[in-house]
Design a protein around this motif. Structure first.
Motif, PDB file in Angstrom:
ATOM      1  N   GLU A 215       0.827  -1.208   0.000  1.00 46.26           N
ATOM      2  CA  GLU A 215       0.000   0.000   0.000  1.00 46.26           C
ATOM      3  C   GLU A 215       0.862   1.259   0.000  1.00 46.26           C
ATOM      4  O   GLU A 215       0.525   2.256  -0.645  1.00 46.26           O
ATOM      5  CB  GLU A 215      -0.941   0.008   1.216  1.00 46.26           C
ATOM      6  N   THR A 216       1.987   1.217   0.714  1.00 43.59           N
ATOM      7  CA  THR A 216       2.881   2.375   0.765  1.00 43.59           C
ATOM      8  C   THR A 216       3.453   2.672  -0.618  1.00 43.59           C
ATOM      9  O   THR A 216       3.488   3.819  -1.079  1.00 43.59           O
ATOM     10  CB  THR A 216       4.028   2.115   1.751  1.00 43.59           C
ATOM     11  N   LEU A 217       3.912   1.613  -1.309  1.00 45.35           N
ATOM     12  CA  LEU A 217       4.496   1.793  -2.631  1.00 45.35           C
ATOM     13  C   LEU A 217       3.457   2.218  -3.658  1.00 45.35           C
ATOM     14  O   LEU A 217       3.719   3.081  -4.507  1.00 45.35           O
ATOM     15  CB  LEU A 217       5.169   0.495  -3.076  1.00 45.35           C
ATOM     16  N   SER A 218       2.274   1.630  -3.583  1.00 46.96           N
ATOM     17  CA  SER A 218       1.239   1.967  -4.558  1.00 46.96           C
ATOM     18  C   SER A 218       0.758   3.402  -4.384  1.00 46.96           C
ATOM     19  O   SER A 218       0.453   4.089  -5.363  1.00 46.96           O
ATOM     20  CB  SER A 218       0.063   0.988  -4.455  1.00 46.96           C
ATOM     21  N   LYS A 219       0.726   3.884  -3.144  1.00 43.00           N
ATOM     22  CA  LYS A 219       0.351   5.284  -2.916  1.00 43.00           C
ATOM     23  C   LYS A 219       1.400   6.225  -3.486  1.00 43.00           C
ATOM     24  O   LYS A 219       1.069   7.291  -4.027  1.00 43.00           O
ATOM     25  CB  LYS A 219       0.158   5.535  -1.419  1.00 43.00           C
ATOM     26  N   MET A 220       2.668   5.841  -3.358  1.00 42.30           N
ATOM     27  CA  MET A 220       3.727   6.654  -3.945  1.00 42.30           C
ATOM     28  C   MET A 220       3.556   6.773  -5.457  1.00 42.30           C
ATOM     29  O   MET A 220       3.837   7.814  -6.063  1.00 42.30           O
ATOM     30  CB  MET A 220       5.094   6.047  -3.640  1.00 42.30           C
ATOM     31  N   ALA A 221       3.093   5.700  -6.084  1.00 39.96           N
ATOM     32  CA  ALA A 221       2.925   5.667  -7.535  1.00 39.96           C
ATOM     33  C   ALA A 221       1.557   6.174  -7.970  1.00 39.96           C
ATOM     34  O   ALA A 221       1.301   6.298  -9.165  1.00 39.96           O
ATOM     35  CB  ALA A 221       3.125   4.249  -8.037  1.00 39.96           C
ATOM     36  N   VAL A 222       0.681   6.471  -7.005  1.00 36.85           N
ATOM     37  CA  VAL A 222      -0.701   6.908  -7.277  1.00 36.85           C
ATOM     38  C   VAL A 222      -1.405   5.856  -8.147  1.00 36.85           C
ATOM     39  O   VAL A 222      -1.983   6.161  -9.191  1.00 36.85           O
ATOM     40  CB  VAL A 222      -0.744   8.301  -7.940  1.00 36.85           C
ATOM     41  N   LEU A 223      -1.305   4.612  -7.713  1.00 39.98           N
ATOM     42  CA  LEU A 223      -1.935   3.503  -8.415  1.00 39.98           C
ATOM     43  C   LEU A 223      -2.578   2.578  -7.391  1.00 39.98           C
ATOM     44  O   LEU A 223      -2.213   2.594  -6.213  1.00 39.98           O
ATOM     45  CB  LEU A 223      -0.901   2.706  -9.219  1.00 39.98           C
ATOM     46  N   SER A 224      -3.512   1.780  -7.847  1.00 35.78           N
ATOM     47  CA  SER A 224      -4.058   0.759  -6.965  1.00 35.78           C
ATOM     48  C   SER A 224      -2.979  -0.292  -6.707  1.00 35.78           C
ATOM     49  O   SER A 224      -2.011  -0.415  -7.469  1.00 35.78           O
ATOM     50  CB  SER A 224      -5.281   0.099  -7.605  1.00 35.78           C
ATOM     51  N   VAL A 225      -3.139  -1.062  -5.638  1.00 37.62           N
ATOM     52  CA  VAL A 225      -2.170  -2.109  -5.324  1.00 37.62           C
ATOM     53  C   VAL A 225      -2.048  -3.090  -6.483  1.00 37.62           C
ATOM     54  O   VAL A 225      -0.943  -3.501  -6.862  1.00 37.62           O
ATOM     55  CB  VAL A 225      -2.580  -2.849  -4.029  1.00 37.62           C
ATOM     56  N   PHE A 226      -3.187  -3.458  -7.077  1.00 32.78           N
ATOM     57  CA  PHE A 226      -3.179  -4.417  -8.185  1.00 32.78           C
ATOM     58  C   PHE A 226      -2.387  -3.876  -9.371  1.00 32.78           C
ATOM     59  O   PHE A 226      -1.504  -4.553  -9.913  1.00 32.78           O
ATOM     60  CB  PHE A 226      -4.607  -4.739  -8.619  1.00 32.78           C
ATOM     61  N   HIS A 227      -2.700  -2.649  -9.806  1.00 33.29           N
ATOM     62  CA  HIS A 227      -2.023  -2.086 -10.972  1.00 33.29           C
ATOM     63  C   HIS A 227      -0.544  -1.806 -10.687  1.00 33.29           C
ATOM     64  O   HIS A 227       0.313  -1.985 -11.559  1.00 33.29           O
ATOM     65  CB  HIS A 227      -2.736  -0.814 -11.441  1.00 33.29           C
ATOM     66  N   PHE A 228      -0.249  -1.378  -9.463  1.00 31.56           N
ATOM     67  CA  PHE A 228       1.152  -1.137  -9.128  1.00 31.56           C
ATOM     68  C   PHE A 228       1.942  -2.432  -9.207  1.00 31.56           C
ATOM     69  O   PHE A 228       3.028  -2.478  -9.800  1.00 31.56           O
ATOM     70  CB  PHE A 228       1.286  -0.539  -7.728  1.00 31.56           C
ATOM     71  N   SER A 229       1.426  -3.489  -8.602  1.00 30.71           N
ATOM     72  CA  SER A 229       2.134  -4.774  -8.598  1.00 30.71           C
ATOM     73  C   SER A 229       2.347  -5.281 -10.017  1.00 30.71           C
ATOM     74  O   SER A 229       3.438  -5.781 -10.357  1.00 30.71           O
ATOM     75  CB  SER A 229       1.347  -5.803  -7.788  1.00 30.71           C
ATOM     76  N   ARG A 230       1.331  -5.153 -10.858  1.00 29.20           N
ATOM     77  CA  ARG A 230       1.445  -5.628 -12.243  1.00 29.20           C
ATOM     78  C   ARG A 230       2.483  -4.827 -13.022  1.00 29.20           C
ATOM     79  O   ARG A 230       3.325  -5.393 -13.718  1.00 29.20           O
ATOM     80  CB  ARG A 230       0.070  -5.525 -12.923  1.00 29.20           C
ATOM     81  N   LEU A 231       2.446  -3.494 -12.890  1.00 28.70           N
ATOM     82  CA  LEU A 231       3.397  -2.648 -13.612  1.00 28.70           C
ATOM     83  C   LEU A 231       4.822  -2.843 -13.112  1.00 28.70           C
ATOM     84  O   LEU A 231       5.777  -2.833 -13.890  1.00 28.70           O
ATOM     85  CB  LEU A 231       2.991  -1.172 -13.481  1.00 28.70           C
ATOM     86  N   PHE A 232       4.975  -3.021 -11.797  1.00 35.82           N
ATOM     87  CA  PHE A 232       6.310  -3.239 -11.241  1.00 35.82           C
ATOM     88  C   PHE A 232       6.921  -4.513 -11.817  1.00 35.82           C
ATOM     89  O   PHE A 232       8.085  -4.519 -12.236  1.00 35.82           O
ATOM     90  CB  PHE A 232       6.226  -3.316  -9.718  1.00 35.82           C
ATOM     91  N   LYS A 233       6.139  -5.577 -11.867  1.00 36.03           N
ATOM     92  CA  LYS A 233       6.667  -6.837 -12.387  1.00 36.03           C
ATOM     93  C   LYS A 233       6.977  -6.730 -13.873  1.00 36.03           C
ATOM     94  O   LYS A 233       7.983  -7.284 -14.349  1.00 36.03           O
ATOM     95  CB  LYS A 233       5.683  -7.973 -12.122  1.00 36.03           C
TER      96      LYS A 233
END
Length: 302
Positions: A215-233
């Motif tokens: 949640e901390t990382l996704s907030k930094m990216a202004v993305l949902s947890v799902f979209h952040f995790s997918r884009l990061f990978k």
């Protein structure tokens, strides 16, 4: 293109690349025509000015300024026609180191016109068959490729004593830029969130020994947890959690190799584990050996 982590065989192949430039020209003509032919190596051509109608095997393309043409070994191609003055800096090169690279000629025959001896010069098409690169490459960072290509041409014209090393490094840079460009072109959403992904991965590296909620990382990216995790990978090839573990293991190996006075318990604490058992388990899963085995293999006795 497939943007999941590359299979080990492809990774080994990429590590084996050792390019040699056979010819390099800053070619400028009023108009361009070239009869059907094959070549034995690769030709990479940047369309700086003008338009070119190109045929490669059974496909015809209109190449415009900013396009990169990759002519591959053994594929028949021709320059059907051009429009306007044509500026076409280009190089002929091998991607692997061959002892006969200087002996192989630039060719202007069709395959049917080649002798068996000439056909034996054909290089394997690594960039096309193994990496899936197209004949016409359209990427957002084409200007970087052009700049590096011109550096190769200028270095080829001088060919000072250090040229062999320089030309290898510059061709590898072009291949890297094209790889990155193809990924960006195929995944526009990655480019859009590139800075956010860089901020997130920098945060993980700076706080590798802490527990970092998604949640901390996704907030930094202004993305949902799902979209952040997918884009990061998609960007880094592994999940945020796996990236942090991998980075922790690198830090642990550094501490074990260069700080012999530290106990494994202290090292475990420094890289974010509450006890040496958890650290040892994670290390063995990541590295295929226990921390003590690593110490025996990679450090010298005091």
């Amino acid at each position: 293109m497939n943007h999941l982590p590359m299979p080990p065989t492809i990774q080994r192949l990429m590590r084996s690349l050792s390019p040699n430039v056979r010819r390099a020209w800053n070619h400028r003509v009023d108009r361009m025509r070239l009869a059907p032919r094959i070549i034995f190596d690769y030709e990479l051509l940047y369309v700086e000015r003008g338009e070119l109608t190109i045929r490669v095997e059974n496909e015809t393309f209109l190449a415009e300024p900013g396009d990169i043409l990759l002519f591959k070994p053994g594929l028949e191609h021709e320059f059907v026609m051009s429009r306007g003055e044509c500026w076409m800096p280009h190089i002929h090169f091998d991607v692997l180191d061959y002892a006969d690279y200087e002996a192989v000629p630039i060719h202007f025959k069709r395959r049917s016109e080649c002798s068996e001896e000439e056909l034996a010069w054909l290089r394997p098409d690594i960039l096309g068959s193994a990496l899936g690169w197209p004949n016409v490459i359209r990427i957002p960072n084409h200007a970087e490729v052009f700049h590096t290509l011109m550096q190769i041409i200028h270095a080829y014209e001088r060919r000072d004593p250090d040229y062999p090393l320089l030309q290898k490094s510059l061709v590898l840079r072009i291949l890297y830029l094209i790889l990155k460009g193809l990924r960006a072109a195929d995944n526009a959403h990655l480019t859009m969130h590139q800075r956010a992904m860089e901020r997130a991965v920098t945060y993980i590296m700076e706080h590798y020994n802490a527990t970092i909620p998604l949640e901390t990382l996704s907030k930094m990216a202004v993305l949902s947890v799902f979209h952040f995790s997918r884009l990061f990978k998609q960007t880094f090839g592994v999940s945020p959690h796996r990236f942090q573990i991998r980075y922790r293991m690198e830090k642990a190996k550094e501490l074990m190799m260069f700080h012999h006075h530290l106990s494994l318990s202290t090292i475990a604490e420094k890289v974010g584990y509450s006890n040496v058992h958890s650290f040892s388990k994670a290390f063995k899963q990541a590295e295929g050996m226990s921390p003590r085995q690593f110490l025996k293999t990679h450090t010298s006795p005091t």
